[in-house]
Enzyme design. Structure first.
Site, PDB file in Angstrom:
ATOM      1  N   ASP A  15       0.866  -1.170   0.000  1.00  0.00           N
ATOM      2  CA  ASP A  15       0.000   0.000   0.000  1.00  0.00           C
ATOM      3  C   ASP A  15       0.911   1.231   0.000  1.00  0.00           C
ATOM      4  O   ASP A  15       2.084   1.135   0.358  1.00  0.00           O
ATOM      5  CB  ASP A  15      -0.882  -0.032   1.254  1.00  0.00           C
ATOM      6  CG  ASP A  15      -1.679   1.234   1.429  1.00  0.00           C
ATOM      7  OD1 ASP A  15      -2.374   1.636   0.481  1.00  0.00           O
ATOM      8  OD2 ASP A  15      -1.599   1.842   2.515  1.00  0.00           O
ATOM      9  N   ASP A  18      -1.554  -0.783   6.149  1.00  0.00           N
ATOM     10  CA  ASP A  18      -1.732  -0.281   7.512  1.00  0.00           C
ATOM     11  C   ASP A  18      -3.113   0.290   7.793  1.00  0.00           C
ATOM     12  O   ASP A  18      -3.440   0.578   8.934  1.00  0.00           O
ATOM     13  CB  ASP A  18      -0.690   0.808   7.805  1.00  0.00           C
ATOM     14  CG  ASP A  18      -1.036   2.129   7.110  1.00  0.00           C
ATOM     15  OD1 ASP A  18      -1.476   2.077   5.942  1.00  0.00           O
ATOM     16  OD2 ASP A  18      -0.873   3.189   7.738  1.00  0.00           O
ATOM     17  N   ASP A  27      -7.196  -1.583   3.994  1.00  0.00           N
ATOM     18  CA  ASP A  27      -6.257  -2.653   3.642  1.00  0.00           C
ATOM     19  C   ASP A  27      -6.632  -3.997   4.256  1.00  0.00           C
ATOM     20  O   ASP A  27      -6.073  -5.030   3.875  1.00  0.00           O
ATOM     21  CB  ASP A  27      -4.834  -2.281   4.103  1.00  0.00           C
ATOM     22  CG  ASP A  27      -4.305  -1.046   3.407  1.00  0.00           C
ATOM     23  OD1 ASP A  27      -4.621  -0.863   2.219  1.00  0.00           O
ATOM     24  OD2 ASP A  27      -3.582  -0.256   4.046  1.00  0.00           O
TER      25      ASP A  27
END
Length: 327
Positions: A13, A210, A214
């Site tokens: 990410d 995080d 996600d």
């Protein structure tokens, strides 16, 4: 999931993982409205959001000494933006796809958006009373340790991909800077799982994230790795949690798991080889040949020596050092 031995792809990410997660407002251009009034109205809507980008806009408005009114009817549209009523005005803030969804043409800011994207900034748009009013650029600095982490993953022969909701131009600019192999951009929150499924066709995949968005991707990956400084739901969904926000923990975790599996295989081999050789001797297989028998006392010592060897080999893992720290 802890066996990173056969992981081939590491997907990351962007916000809060590759970057600090503390974006700052860098550019602000308006179309037919007062800059201060526009920023005040936009900040009022974003004040109802928990997204780091929203916090950056609110912070910029307050730094300039602008009032941040209370927005009524606040609504967050995941993957698009947010809207609300502020001081009698209908205000919508979000990505270009949100403006398109509202039926607005963002081409007025096309040149500005292209420049922002090439500089690695995230462009956002604002509409006031159904009219395109402003473009906002937010930049989130890359963590100082990120380049070293990407280099370490490449040194391990792994492919590195980035999955982000940012526009493609911004994502590709950051990827070029970091040497990331593949970019999956403009992904809505529910599209991350589909992106994970597609990347898994290239081999076993670890996903690092995080945020709240996600969590499904962390659960869908072969190995989910959560940044310990992130949200609780991401941590709960992951197989591995890095207690710090240092991305170098990812190659360290993969390398350590490889070392553990290698150590287990060594111990199994020597334990079986040792017993295959000595158990027949203890059973007297050599007695008809040359009268050799294994004393029970020697057998007990040999068995203890086998255990000492296996434990000592396992204890070598205490001296494991990440690739970038090895002398």
């Amino acid at each position: 999931a802890a066996t990173g031995l056969d992981v081939k792809v590491v997907a990351l990410d962007k916000t809060g993982t590759l970057t600090e997660g503390r974006p700052e407002l860098t550019d602000f251009e308006v179309n037919g409205v007062s800059p201060d009034e526009a920023l005040s109205l936009i900040a009022a809507v974003e004040n109802g959001s928990e997204h780091p980008i929203a916090a950056a806009i609110v912070s910029a408005a307050r730094t300039k000494g602008l009032a941040v009114p209370v927005a009524q009817g606040f609504e967050a549209i995941p993957g698009f933006g947010a809207r609300g009523q502020v001081s009698g005005h209908e205000v919508a803030v979000g990505a270009d796809r949100y403006m398109v969804k509202l039926g607005l043409d963002v081409s007025f800011f096309a040149a500005t958006s292209e420049r922002m994207g090439n500089e690695g900034k995230t462009p956002l748009y604002a509409a006031i009373d159904g009219r395109l009013a402003a473009i906002i650029a937010v930049a989130d600095p890359v963590k100082p340790t990120t380049p070293a982490a990407i280099a370490a993953l490449h040194a391990m022969g792994l492919k590195v991909a980035m999955i982000t909701g940012d526009n493609r131009r911004t994502a590709e600019a950051i990827a070029r800077t970091l040497g990331i192999d593949e970019v999956v951009a403009e992904v809505l929150p529910d599209g991350k799982v589909a992106a994970i499924a597609r990347l898994k066709s290239q081999g076993r995949l670890a996903f690092v994230g995080d945020g709240i968005n996600d969590a499904p991707a962390l659960a869908a990956a072969d190995v989910g790795v959560a940044i310990g400084t992130g949200t609780d739901i991401a941590i709960e969904s992951a197989d591995v949690v890095l207690m710090s926000g240092d991305l170098r923990g990812v190659p360290t975790a993969i390398g350590l798991s490889q070392a553990v599996i290698r150590n287990i295989k060594e111990n199994l081999f020597w334990a079986f080889a040792y017993n295959v050789l000595l158990i027949p001797v203890a059973a007297g297989v050599l007695y008809p040949v040359n009268g050799t028998l294994l004393s029970p006392m020697i057998g007990a010592r040999a068995m203890a020596l086998s255990s000492v060897f296996v434990v000592s080999n396992a204890l070598r893992l205490r001296g494991y050092h990440p690739r970038e720290e090895r002398p």
